[in-house]
Design an enzyme around this catalytic site. Sequence first.
Site, PDB file in Angstrom:
ATOM      1  N   CYS A  59       0.941  -1.407  -0.071  1.00  0.00           N
ATOM      2  CA  CYS A  59      -0.054   0.004   0.200  1.00  0.00           C
ATOM      3  C   CYS A  59       0.891   1.280   0.031  1.00  0.00           C
ATOM      4  O   CYS A  59       2.028   1.368   0.623  1.00  0.00           O
ATOM      5  CB  CYS A  59      -1.032  -0.083   1.348  1.00  0.00           C
ATOM      6  SG  CYS A  59      -2.401  -1.099   0.877  1.00  0.00           S
ATOM      7  N   HIS A 119      -6.133  -1.289  -2.284  1.00  0.00           N
ATOM      8  CA  HIS A 119      -5.683  -2.521  -1.646  1.00  0.00           C
ATOM      9  C   HIS A 119      -6.741  -3.354  -2.067  1.00  0.00           C
ATOM     10  O   HIS A 119      -6.350  -4.782  -2.319  1.00  0.00           O
ATOM     11  CB  HIS A 119      -5.375  -2.444  -0.111  1.00  0.00           C
ATOM     12  CG  HIS A 119      -5.047  -3.597   0.747  1.00  0.00           C
ATOM     13  ND1 HIS A 119      -3.847  -4.257   0.732  1.00  0.00           N
ATOM     14  CD2 HIS A 119      -5.999  -4.568   1.264  1.00  0.00           C
ATOM     15  CE1 HIS A 119      -3.816  -5.359   1.522  1.00  0.00           C
ATOM     16  NE2 HIS A 119      -5.059  -5.682   1.675  1.00  0.00           N
ATOM     17  N   ASN A 159       0.102 -14.194  -9.705  1.00  0.00           N
ATOM     18  CA  ASN A 159      -0.712 -15.384  -8.868  1.00  0.00           C
ATOM     19  C   ASN A 159      -1.818 -14.827  -8.318  1.00  0.00           C
ATOM     20  O   ASN A 159      -1.659 -13.637  -7.256  1.00  0.00           O
ATOM     21  CB  ASN A 159       0.351 -16.011  -7.925  1.00  0.00           C
ATOM     22  CG  ASN A 159       1.404 -16.820  -8.518  1.00  0.00           C
ATOM     23  OD1 ASN A 159       1.130 -17.316  -9.447  1.00  0.00           O
ATOM     24  ND2 ASN A 159       2.660 -16.808  -7.693  1.00  0.00           N
ATOM     25  N   HIS A 170      -3.517  -7.371  -2.096  1.00  0.00           N
ATOM     26  CA  HIS A 170      -3.100  -6.285  -3.023  1.00  0.00           C
ATOM     27  C   HIS A 170      -3.095  -6.518  -4.352  1.00  0.00           C
ATOM     28  O   HIS A 170      -1.865  -7.517  -4.586  1.00  0.00           O
ATOM     29  CB  HIS A 170      -1.753  -5.282  -2.188  1.00  0.00           C
ATOM     30  CG  HIS A 170      -1.749  -4.004  -2.740  1.00  0.00           C
ATOM     31  ND1 HIS A 170      -1.987  -2.995  -2.036  1.00  0.00           N
ATOM     32  CD2 HIS A 170      -1.776  -3.476  -4.086  1.00  0.00           C
ATOM     33  CE1 HIS A 170      -1.853  -1.761  -2.583  1.00  0.00           C
ATOM     34  NE2 HIS A 170      -1.705  -2.175  -3.956  1.00  0.00           N
ATOM     35  N   HIS A 302       1.409 -14.072 -26.339  1.00  0.00           N
ATOM     36  CA  HIS A 302       0.249 -14.737 -25.851  1.00  0.00           C
ATOM     37  C   HIS A 302       0.348 -14.544 -24.168  1.00  0.00           C
ATOM     38  O   HIS A 302       1.634 -14.451 -23.740  1.00  0.00           O
ATOM     39  CB  HIS A 302       0.166 -15.957 -26.358  1.00  0.00           C
ATOM     40  CG  HIS A 302       1.164 -17.048 -26.258  1.00  0.00           C
ATOM     41  ND1 HIS A 302       2.594 -17.035 -26.781  1.00  0.00           N
ATOM     42  CD2 HIS A 302       1.332 -17.925 -25.278  1.00  0.00           C
ATOM     43  CE1 HIS A 302       3.273 -17.955 -26.308  1.00  0.00           C
ATOM     44  NE2 HIS A 302       2.758 -18.563 -25.485  1.00  0.00           N
ATOM     45  N   PHE A 318      -6.899 -30.974  -8.766  1.00  0.00           N
ATOM     46  CA  PHE A 318      -5.716 -31.267  -8.322  1.00  0.00           C
ATOM     47  C   PHE A 318      -4.779 -32.158  -9.658  1.00  0.00           C
ATOM     48  O   PHE A 318      -5.369 -32.747 -10.156  1.00  0.00           O
ATOM     49  CB  PHE A 318      -5.514 -32.310  -7.157  1.00  0.00           C
ATOM     50  CG  PHE A 318      -6.092 -31.735  -5.923  1.00  0.00           C
ATOM     51  CD1 PHE A 318      -5.436 -30.798  -5.022  1.00  0.00           C
ATOM     52  CD2 PHE A 318      -7.432 -31.757  -5.539  1.00  0.00           C
ATOM     53  CE1 PHE A 318      -5.908 -30.280  -3.894  1.00  0.00           C
ATOM     54  CE2 PHE A 318      -8.168 -30.954  -4.329  1.00  0.00           C
ATOM     55  CZ  PHE A 318      -7.120 -30.105  -3.758  1.00  0.00           C
TER      56      PHE A 318
HETATM   57 ZN   LIG Z   1       3.259 -19.933 -23.985  1.00  0.00          ZN
HETATM   58 ZN   LIG Z   2      -2.340  -3.115   0.117  1.00  0.00          ZN
END
Ligand SMILES: [Zn+2]
Ligand SMILES: [Zn+2]
Length: 352
Positions: A59, A119, A159, A170, A302, A318
Amino acid sequence: MFPSDFKHHMFDLPHRRYNPLTGEWILVSPHRARRPWQGQQEPSARSDCPDYDPDCHLCPGNSRTGGIRNPDYRDTLVFDNDFPALLPDIPAGEMDTGGLLKATPEKGLCRVMCFSPRHDLSLPQMAPAEIQKVVDEWVRQFLELSKLGWINHIQIFENKEALMGASNPHPHCQIWAHESLHNEAVKEQNSLRAWLDTQGQCLLCQYLELEQSDGERLVLENDDFSVLVPYWAVWPFETLLISKRHRTGLDQLSTGERSGLAEILKRLTTRYDNLFQTPFPYSMGFHQRPTDGASHEESHLHAHFYPPLLRSATIRKFMVGFEMLGTPMRDITAEIAAARLRELPDKHYLDG
Ligand SMILES: [Zn+2]
Ligand SMILES: [Zn+2]
Ligand SMILES: [Zn+2]
């Protein structure tokens, strides 16, 4: 080409599909998708995440580990990771014990990039103009890092959500720039190069043309980009985002294409959130040409989106058992996944 009734018959039974980008096969078991559908779908309420968190190290104005204070940034912020996986200065050397114990040093830089000072936001909740600032910063980073002679590849990736290992809500991504091409990039570069050499065309230009004429796996399009569930997708709702024109990297996008990328990123991530009415976890990242100084006409910009969710906000896929020991497998086909994503609205489920 198979007659279409044969194709549909085959797509109902266990079969293998080939991924021409990696040269690997996957297993599709569509008959298993007829198992009863379980798991109730409850829309998750708007999160109680605050727009500013005094304890967040991303932040604006907050201190990070090591005492560095973030500036009061307005759009994006990029800084060197305080705990980088790679380091820029390490001695040369090599180890090879009979071809069995091999090691080489690996130099690199790891940066963190915040998408917004807010955030509580994520890409689907940001305005296209705000996402375009993210795209512009990706381009700046690619240009700056590619000028370093020892940087041969740049990996931008996000991610999202704790399920994919994001340690902080955040909105942010990572930019790793390194000396070597790593496994996925090596496989793809080899396939793209070999395709161009033997077919005289770009593999992804040709693949996109085929998907556009077929239409069954297309999810979204605008003037500049297409999103589709690749024929060889492994993750249930995996998608591939491809530039419509042959561009080898983000730096080759025109201003119009950068805004096209921002627009399609918003629409895709909104549909992902709408699918199970939950903030949708994924790992995503761009593949671009290596930055070793060669033109790499075989590369075609891509992005891959790899989301783990299968049936609901809590039921995930999984990669275990046969997938670790044999080959990745899926049960809902790429065609069914694409149809489900195609039907979803562009309006976010929380925007009533
Ligand atoms: Zn690729
Ligand atoms: Zn933050
Ligand atoms: Zn191409």
